[in-house]
Design a protein around this motif. Structure first.
Motif, short mmCIF file in Angstrom:
data_model
loop_
_atom_site.label_atom_id
_atom_site.label_comp_id
_atom_site.label_asym_id
_atom_site.label_seq_id
_atom_site.Cartn_x
_atom_site.Cartn_y
_atom_site.Cartn_z
N THR A 131 71.79 32.09 55.60
CA THR A 131 72.23 30.55 55.87
C THR A 131 73.54 30.62 56.76
O THR A 131 74.14 31.40 56.85
N ASN A 191 74.63 26.38 49.45
CA ASN A 191 73.48 26.52 50.43
C ASN A 191 72.38 27.62 50.36
O ASN A 191 71.24 27.59 50.23
N THR A 192 73.20 28.90 50.14
CA THR A 192 72.36 30.16 50.16
C THR A 192 71.57 30.25 48.63
O THR A 192 70.41 30.63 48.85
N HIS A 203 74.51 35.42 47.39
CA HIS A 203 76.00 35.00 47.30
C HIS A 203 76.11 33.75 47.61
O HIS A 203 75.41 33.44 48.93
N ASP A 215 76.02 27.85 59.74
CA ASP A 215 76.47 26.35 60.19
C ASP A 215 75.71 26.39 61.42
O ASP A 215 75.40 25.09 61.67
N GLY A 248 75.16 31.04 65.32
CA GLY A 248 75.92 31.47 64.49
C GLY A 248 76.33 33.10 63.98
O GLY A 248 77.07 33.44 63.59
N TYR A 269 79.20 34.93 57.78
CA TYR A 269 80.36 34.89 57.84
C TYR A 269 80.71 35.77 59.25
O TYR A 269 80.56 37.13 59.05
C1 LIG Z 1 85.00 32.81 56.11
C2 LIG Z 1 83.47 31.75 56.76
C3 LIG Z 1 82.88 32.38 57.81
C4 LIG Z 1 81.90 31.72 58.48
N1 LIG Z 1 81.26 32.07 59.68
C5 LIG Z 1 80.42 31.52 60.22
C6 LIG Z 1 79.65 32.17 61.39
O1 LIG Z 1 80.21 33.14 62.02
N2 LIG Z 1 78.58 31.63 61.68
C7 LIG Z 1 78.04 30.30 61.16
O2 LIG Z 1 77.00 29.88 61.81
N3 LIG Z 1 78.55 30.08 60.00
C8 LIG Z 1 79.68 30.43 59.38
N4 LIG Z 1 80.22 29.97 58.31
C9 LIG Z 1 79.46 29.06 57.45
C10 LIG Z 1 78.65 29.43 56.36
O3 LIG Z 1 77.76 30.69 56.92
C11 LIG Z 1 77.41 28.42 56.00
O4 LIG Z 1 78.01 27.00 55.68
C12 LIG Z 1 76.88 28.77 54.71
O5 LIG Z 1 75.54 28.26 54.48
C13 LIG Z 1 77.56 28.88 53.37
O6 LIG Z 1 76.73 29.31 52.32
P1 LIG Z 1 77.17 29.11 50.89
O7 LIG Z 1 77.07 27.33 50.67
O8 LIG Z 1 76.01 29.62 50.11
O9 LIG Z 1 78.49 29.42 50.49
C14 LIG Z 1 81.16 30.43 57.89
C15 LIG Z 1 81.66 30.14 56.30
C16 LIG Z 1 83.03 30.47 56.05
C17 LIG Z 1 83.53 30.40 54.74
#
Ligand SMILES: Cc1cc2nc3c(=O)[nH]c(=O)nc-3n(C[C@H](O)[C@H](O)[C@H](O)COP(=O)(O)O)c2cc1C
Length: 162
Positions: A90, A13-14, A8, A92, A96, A59
């Motif tokens: 993936t 990023n994923t 998903h 941030d 995390g 998340y």
């Molecule tokens: C609702 C939400 C919660 C998140 N919680 C975390 C978290 O707990 N720890 C973390 O390192 N990143 C967190 N992130 C960042 C995402 O995991 C990160 O940007 C990821 O690579 C997004 O993947 P995507 O681009 O495939 O959607 C969160 C992002 C969102 C939108």
């Protein structure tokens, strides 16, 4: 032999890292792999696959809700028992919670009777303990490890099912 990488991804990023895992898998002769978003899986391909690798954005230090919901029901139609399973994430931040999400996915896979695998330390460095995690601002630096992870998963899948 078919393998499937599912993910998903809201901001890409994923998805990007799923595609890198596929690249790594394709370096192993005798295996073909495709990546699909969880919302648009090629059902026949996934059912036939001997290995399913599942990726989630992190998340709240866990998997995202979409992946959790999929693991609680829709996944059951893909003949999971006996398949090899792996997981990646993936995130941030380095602390995390990416590995907690991976662990949750692997736990669900075990419950479904899958053979979970990552390679661990058995291939030497880089050691990938539970599954690879890529950080948003360092995706490029993680790509070699994700390619290797795909290669290792493919090598084991061939070894088990050939
Ligand atoms: C609702 C939400 C919660 C998140 N919680 C975390 C978290 O707990 N720890 C973390 O390192 N990143 C967190 N992130 C960042 C995402 O995991 C990160 O940007 C990821 O690579 C997004 O993947 P995507 O681009 O495939 O959607 C969160 C992002 C969102 C939108």
């Amino acid at each position: 032999m078919k393998m499937t990488v599912l993910y998903h991804s809201k901001t890409g990023n994923t998805k990007q890292m799923a595609e890198v895992i596929v690249e790594g898998i394709q370096t192993v002769e005798g295996v073909e792999a495709k990546a699909f978003p969880i919302e648009a899986i090629d059902e026949a391909w996934a059912k036939e696959s001997k290995c399913i690798i599942l990726g989630s954005p992190t998340y709240m230090a866990s998997v995202c809700g979409t992946i959790k919901s999929w693991l609680e029901g829709p996944c059951k139609k893909y003949n999971l028992p006996g398949k090899i399973g792996g997981a990646f994430a993936t995130a941030d931040y380095i602390h995390g919670g990416g590995e907690l999400g991976i662990r949750l996915i692997l736990d669900h896979m075990l419950v479904y009777g899958m053979l979970t695998y990552s390679g661990g330390g058995s291939y030497g460095k880089p050691v990938i303990h539970l599954g690879p995690v890529a950080l948003k601002d360092h995706l490029e630096e993680s790509k070699d490890t994700f390619r290797l992870y795909g290669q290792r998963m493919a090598t084991k899948t061939l070894e088990v099912f050939n």
